[in-house]
Write an enzyme that holds these catalytic residues in place. Sequence first.
Site, mmCIF file in Angstrom:
data_model
loop_
_atom_site.group_PDB
_atom_site.id
_atom_site.type_symbol
_atom_site.label_atom_id
_atom_site.label_comp_id
_atom_site.label_asym_id
_atom_site.label_seq_id
_atom_site.Cartn_x
_atom_site.Cartn_y
_atom_site.Cartn_z
ATOM 1 N N LYS A 52 0.825 -1.070 0.086
ATOM 2 C CA LYS A 52 -0.019 0.023 0.054
ATOM 3 C C LYS A 52 1.015 1.308 0.121
ATOM 4 O O LYS A 52 0.726 2.175 -0.779
ATOM 5 C CB LYS A 52 -0.886 0.083 1.248
ATOM 6 C CG LYS A 52 -2.124 -1.045 0.976
ATOM 7 C CD LYS A 52 -3.018 -1.127 2.259
ATOM 8 C CE LYS A 52 -3.830 -2.236 1.875
ATOM 9 N NZ LYS A 52 -4.570 -3.093 3.165
ATOM 10 N N GLN A 96 -5.393 -2.184 9.345
ATOM 11 C CA GLN A 96 -5.121 -3.217 8.574
ATOM 12 C C GLN A 96 -5.755 -4.500 9.442
ATOM 13 O O GLN A 96 -5.674 -4.797 10.739
ATOM 14 C CB GLN A 96 -3.745 -3.476 8.297
ATOM 15 C CG GLN A 96 -3.314 -4.731 7.382
ATOM 16 C CD GLN A 96 -3.645 -4.841 6.035
ATOM 17 O OE1 GLN A 96 -3.514 -4.053 5.406
ATOM 18 N NE2 GLN A 96 -4.343 -5.837 5.622
ATOM 19 N N ASP A 119 -11.907 2.169 3.295
ATOM 20 C CA ASP A 119 -12.084 0.795 3.302
ATOM 21 C C ASP A 119 -13.661 0.441 2.964
ATOM 22 O O ASP A 119 -14.101 -0.166 2.475
ATOM 23 C CB ASP A 119 -11.655 0.032 4.257
ATOM 24 C CG ASP A 119 -10.485 -0.717 4.169
ATOM 25 O OD1 ASP A 119 -10.326 -1.106 2.909
ATOM 26 O OD2 ASP A 119 -9.898 -1.170 5.391
#
Length: 283
Positions: A52, A96, A119
Site C-alpha cells: 500500500k 489493517q 475501506d
Amino acid sequence: MAQIISGKEVSAGIRAQIRRQTQELAAAGITPGLAVILVGDDSASKVYVANKKKACEEVGFYSEEYIRPADETESELVDLIESLNSRRDINGILLQSPIPPHLDYKKISEHISPLKDVDAFHPYNVGRIMIGDYDFLPCTPAGIMELIASTGVSVAGKRCVVIGRSNIVGKPMAMLLLHADGTVTICHSKTVGLADITKQADILVSAVGRAGFVTADMVKPGAVVIDVGMNRDGNGKLCGDVDFETVQPVAGYITPVPGGVGPMTITMLLKNTLRAAQIQNGL
Ligand code: NAP
C-alpha cells in the site's frame, strides 16, 4: 476458450488516471494522504501494508505507516485514530485486518471518521452503499465491477450469482451488481443445490476461500467468471476458488489468480483516498 481478464492491465490504466488527477491536485496545493495502521506482526499484513505504501508513492500520495505492538490497548489505538481523524494532511485511514484477538476490530474501526473511511467498512458508509448514495465503495467489490466493465459485458438484466456473503466481499458485491441492474442471487454454505444456481449465472463471482471449489460443471458456457479466492494449493502455490484449467474452456471471460482481482484492491483504495482528498477540500 475464455478470455483472461487481466487485473494488472485494468489496474495500470486506473492508476495512470489517478496519477494524472493527483498531479492536478498538486497544482492546487493538495496531496492526498493515507495513514495505515498495523497492529502486531502478522507477516502477510506486513506485506500488504508495504504494498500500500509503495502504491501511494507511485501515484504521488503522502502516506504514513503506524506499526503498533501486539499488546496495544484499545484506548491507545482509539487515541491514534482520533488524532488522525483531526489531521488535515491525512485524508484516508485504514486499520489493517486482522488485529490481535484482545482487540475488537469492528468496535475500534468505527472510530475512523466516515469521511476518511477509505475501506468503506464503517456502518455509515455501508448504509449509504445500500441506498445507492455513496462516496466510497469497498475496494474488492469495486475493483471487480471495473474488471467486469473491462470485458464490455453489461451487467444490466444479467443473472448474477455471488458465492459468499461476507461483509467485505460477498454482500457488498451483490449490492453493486444490483445497483448495476443485475438480477442477483447470493449463495453461502447453507445453500441447497449450489451448482444448479451457479449454472444459471451469466456473471459468477466466487468469494469462498477454498481451492478448486468452482468446477466446470458449475459454470454456464460463456459466463464471466470472477475468482476472488486467495488460497494455497497442495504445493503452497497461490490459487483462487476456481479450477482454472477446467473452467477456462467453458467460460467466456475469467480472472486468473494471481493477477486478477488481487491487483484491483489496492488500486481502488487509492481511488477512494483520492476521492476523500477531493471531498475534504471541497472539490
Ligand atoms: P469469508 O468471510 O470466510 O466468507 C466465505 C464465504 O464463503 C461465507 O459466506 C461462507 O458461507 C461461504 N462458503 C463457505 N463454504 C461454502 C460452501 N460449501 N458453499 C457455498 N458457500 C460457502 O471470506 P471472505 O473474507 O469473503 O473472503 C473470501 C475469499 O476471498 C478468501 O479466499 C479471501 O482470501 C479472498 N479475498 C481476496 C481479496 C482480494 O483482494 N483478492 C480480498 C478479500 C478476500 P457462510 O456465510 O454460510 O459461512
